[in-house]
Design a protein around this motif. Structure first.
Motif, PDB file in Angstrom:
ATOM      1  N   UNK A  86      -8.865  19.326  -5.355  1.00 45.92           N
ATOM      2  CA  UNK A  86      -7.661  19.249  -6.335  1.00 45.92           C
ATOM      3  C   UNK A  86      -6.494  18.320  -6.328  1.00 45.92           C
ATOM      4  N   UNK A  87      -6.231  18.110  -4.736  1.00 47.98           N
ATOM      5  CA  UNK A  87      -5.262  17.033  -4.580  1.00 47.98           C
ATOM      6  C   UNK A  87      -5.459  15.851  -4.558  1.00 47.98           C
ATOM      7  N   UNK A  88      -6.737  15.433  -4.888  1.00 47.05           N
ATOM      8  CA  UNK A  88      -7.368  14.176  -4.867  1.00 47.05           C
ATOM      9  C   UNK A  88      -6.588  13.194  -5.714  1.00 47.05           C
ATOM     10  N   UNK A  89      -5.933  12.325  -5.311  1.00 48.31           N
ATOM     11  CA  UNK A  89      -5.250  11.325  -6.079  1.00 48.31           C
ATOM     12  C   UNK A  89      -4.083  11.687  -7.004  1.00 48.31           C
ATOM     13  N   UNK A  90      -3.411  12.950  -6.551  1.00 45.20           N
ATOM     14  CA  UNK A  90      -2.230  13.476  -7.161  1.00 45.20           C
ATOM     15  C   UNK A  90      -1.373  14.191  -6.351  1.00 45.20           C
ATOM     16  N   UNK A  91      -0.167  14.408  -6.653  1.00 45.16           N
ATOM     17  CA  UNK A  91       0.690  15.211  -5.666  1.00 45.16           C
ATOM     18  C   UNK A  91       1.163  16.413  -6.752  1.00 45.16           C
ATOM     19  N   UNK A  92       0.768  17.598  -6.230  1.00 44.48           N
ATOM     20  CA  UNK A  92       1.094  18.956  -7.123  1.00 44.48           C
ATOM     21  C   UNK A  92       1.802  20.005  -6.356  1.00 44.48           C
ATOM     22  N   UNK A  93       2.439  20.893  -7.214  1.00 45.57           N
ATOM     23  CA  UNK A  93       3.279  21.956  -6.691  1.00 45.57           C
ATOM     24  C   UNK A  93       2.179  23.156  -6.638  1.00 45.57           C
ATOM     25  N   UNK A  94       2.417  24.290  -5.726  1.00 46.01           N
ATOM     26  CA  UNK A  94       1.669  25.193  -5.845  1.00 46.01           C
ATOM     27  C   UNK A  94       1.044  25.842  -7.054  1.00 46.01           C
ATOM     28  N   UNK A  99      12.499  18.145  -6.986  1.00 46.53           N
ATOM     29  CA  UNK A  99      12.806  19.030  -8.211  1.00 46.53           C
ATOM     30  C   UNK A  99      11.733  18.502  -9.086  1.00 46.53           C
ATOM     31  N   UNK A 100      11.042  19.345  -9.874  1.00 41.04           N
ATOM     32  CA  UNK A 100      10.165  19.587 -10.829  1.00 41.04           C
ATOM     33  C   UNK A 100      10.641  20.083 -11.945  1.00 41.04           C
ATOM     34  N   UNK A 101      10.647  19.681 -13.181  1.00 38.19           N
ATOM     35  CA  UNK A 101      11.115  20.526 -14.158  1.00 38.19           C
ATOM     36  C   UNK A 101      12.296  21.283 -13.938  1.00 38.19           C
ATOM     37  N   UNK A 102      13.305  20.711 -13.305  1.00 41.02           N
ATOM     38  CA  UNK A 102      14.780  21.148 -13.064  1.00 41.02           C
ATOM     39  C   UNK A 102      14.638  22.184 -12.079  1.00 41.02           C
ATOM     40  N   UNK A 103      13.595  22.663 -11.254  1.00 35.41           N
ATOM     41  CA  UNK A 103      13.478  23.451 -10.238  1.00 35.41           C
ATOM     42  C   UNK A 103      12.852  22.803  -8.823  1.00 35.41           C
ATOM     43  N   UNK A 104      13.481  23.393  -7.776  1.00 37.54           N
ATOM     44  CA  UNK A 104      13.092  22.731  -6.550  1.00 37.54           C
ATOM     45  C   UNK A 104      11.768  23.278  -6.180  1.00 37.54           C
ATOM     46  N   UNK A 105      10.873  22.444  -5.741  1.00 42.27           N
ATOM     47  CA  UNK A 105       9.444  22.903  -5.287  1.00 42.27           C
ATOM     48  C   UNK A 105       9.077  22.278  -4.409  1.00 42.27           C
ATOM     49  N   UNK A 106       8.153  22.801  -3.666  1.00 42.70           N
ATOM     50  CA  UNK A 106       7.159  22.291  -2.662  1.00 42.70           C
ATOM     51  C   UNK A 106       6.165  21.608  -3.225  1.00 42.70           C
ATOM     52  N   UNK A 107       5.948  20.316  -3.006  1.00 42.02           N
ATOM     53  CA  UNK A 107       4.762  19.621  -3.604  1.00 42.02           C
ATOM     54  C   UNK A 107       3.862  19.162  -2.380  1.00 42.02           C
ATOM     55  N   UNK A 108       2.826  18.935  -2.734  1.00 44.61           N
ATOM     56  CA  UNK A 108       1.546  18.719  -1.731  1.00 44.61           C
ATOM     57  C   UNK A 108       0.817  17.300  -2.135  1.00 44.61           C
ATOM     58  N   UNK A 109       0.462  16.516  -1.045  1.00 46.13           N
ATOM     59  CA  UNK A 109      -0.278  15.383  -1.477  1.00 46.13           C
ATOM     60  C   UNK A 109      -1.339  15.173  -0.208  1.00 46.13           C
ATOM     61  N   UNK A 110      -2.507  14.591  -0.387  1.00 48.92           N
ATOM     62  CA  UNK A 110      -3.472  14.424   0.427  1.00 48.92           C
ATOM     63  C   UNK A 110      -2.969  13.198   1.505  1.00 48.92           C
ATOM     64  N   UNK A 111      -3.515  13.184   2.717  1.00 47.99           N
ATOM     65  CA  UNK A 111      -3.134  12.173   3.943  1.00 47.99           C
ATOM     66  C   UNK A 111      -4.420  11.314   3.817  1.00 47.99           C
TER      67      UNK A 111
END
Lengths: 225, 112
Positions: B17-25, B66-78
């Motif tokens: 799901x995280x392949x090639x992109x950075x997403x929050x939970x 900050x995503x959409x005006x809210x502070x979020x933890x985002x994840x990406x692949x190493x």
């Protein structure tokens, strides 16, 4: 009324978690964000605010089950933190103490009366204990990272806690042994200079700190169901 | 699909799901559900400890942004995460080829 569903869930979850305050706060913030996002998605599908929140909480999972999974990760994180302390602080503490002794007292052979050979054995055993404890902690950190996905977090947390507890126990015994040996050979050496007494006090403060970390590490790992 | 059947594959699904992109939970949860056509029925709360596990293994890194005006933890692949995903895909292909050979109806078991 509706807002109470998410608040109640997050509060209940938070009350079941033990670990680093920052990590618990981060997990709860993420949980609240996720529940808010899910609620918004359900509102978009035509549910009422309260129904949407209730559905979001149901989908998130039973609080006991989720708390258990969160706690396992928090326990591993606390174990990692304790092992880092052991791996880094023990060699630093030992080097600082030895450097201070050489600077302020001088080599053992410069003493008026050379300590008996058994005393040097105790001193060397104490040095070795500290080195082994820090080496084992470092090895556990490396293996823990390599095996992170292969083994259950609960097992890793308990292993880290046990290693931390044993390492701190060994260091504590080593230091008590050298104090007892010094007291037996020449009690005056225990209080011979203010700088060395200060260095000893710092050493004991660090050992107590490590002991508290190890105890909390064990408590975080053992409340995991 | 039953949660127990998915649990063993959750790490691989998250890596994909995280392949090639950075997403929050929650975006990861949505992407998982969309990718499966809604068939993935896992308590969404189990995704967060799994993400922490991947982070511990060095396969994922996270940042607060900050995503959409809210502070979020985002994840990406190493880099290690991309390698792990590659290995997971290879293992899955091998597994499905073997199982399909037996269960798929074209093997000797089906003909007897």
């Amino acid at each position: 009324m509706g807002a109470d569903v998410i608040d109640g869930y997050v509060t209940d979850l938070g009350s079941r978690l033990r670990g680093s305050k920052r990590q618990v706060r981060d997990l709860l913030t993420e949980t609240r964000d996720s529940l808010t996002d899910a609620t918004e998605a359900h509102l978009g599908r035509g549910l009422t605010e309260q129904e949407a929140q209730r559905r979001a909480v149901e989908e998130f999972g039973p609080v006991r089950e989720i708390a258990n999974e969160y706690q396992a990760e928090l326990a591993v994180a606390y174990g990692t933190r304790t092992l880092i302390w052991l791996a880094v602080v023990l060699p630093l503490m030992h080097m600082a103490w030895e450097y201070g002794r050489m600077l302020l007292i001088g080599p053992w052979q410069d003493f008026g009366t050379r300590p008996p050979s058994w005393y040097l054995v105790v001193a060397q055993a104490n040095d070795l204990t500290s080195g082994i404890a820090s080496g084992v902690a470092l090895l556990a950190l490396v293996l823990g990272r390599m095996l992170a996905r292969r083994y259950d977090a609960r097992l890793l947390a308990r292993t880290a806690a046990t290693i931390s507890f044993l390492a701190v126990g060994a260091v504590l015994l080593g230091n008590l042994a050298i104090i007892a040996a010094t007291a037996h050979v020449d009690p005056a050496r225990l209080v011979q200079s203010l700088p060395m007494s200060t260095a000893s006090l710092i050493t004991w403060t660090v050992i107590v700190r490590l002991g508290l970390l190890a105890r909390r590490c064990l408590s975080c790992a053992t409340i995991v169901g | 699909m039953k949660p127990d059947a998915l649990r063993g594959h959750l790490d691989a699904l998250l890596l994909a799901t995280l392949d090639g992109r950075q997403l929050h939970g929650y975006a990861i949860i949505e992407a998982l559900q969309q990718g499966s056509g809604g068939a993935l029925d896992l308590p969404t709360g189990t995704v967060y400890p799994a993400l922490r596990r991947l982070e511990r293994a060095g396969h994922v890194v996270s940042d607060w942004s900050t995503v959409g005006g809210r502070k979020r933890r985002t994840y990406r692949l190493t880099q290690a995460g991309r390698k792990a995903l590659h290995a997971e895909r290879d293992a899955w292909r091998e597994f499905t080829t073997v199982i399909d050979g037996v269960l798929g109806g074209g093997g000797k078991w089906a003909q007897t």
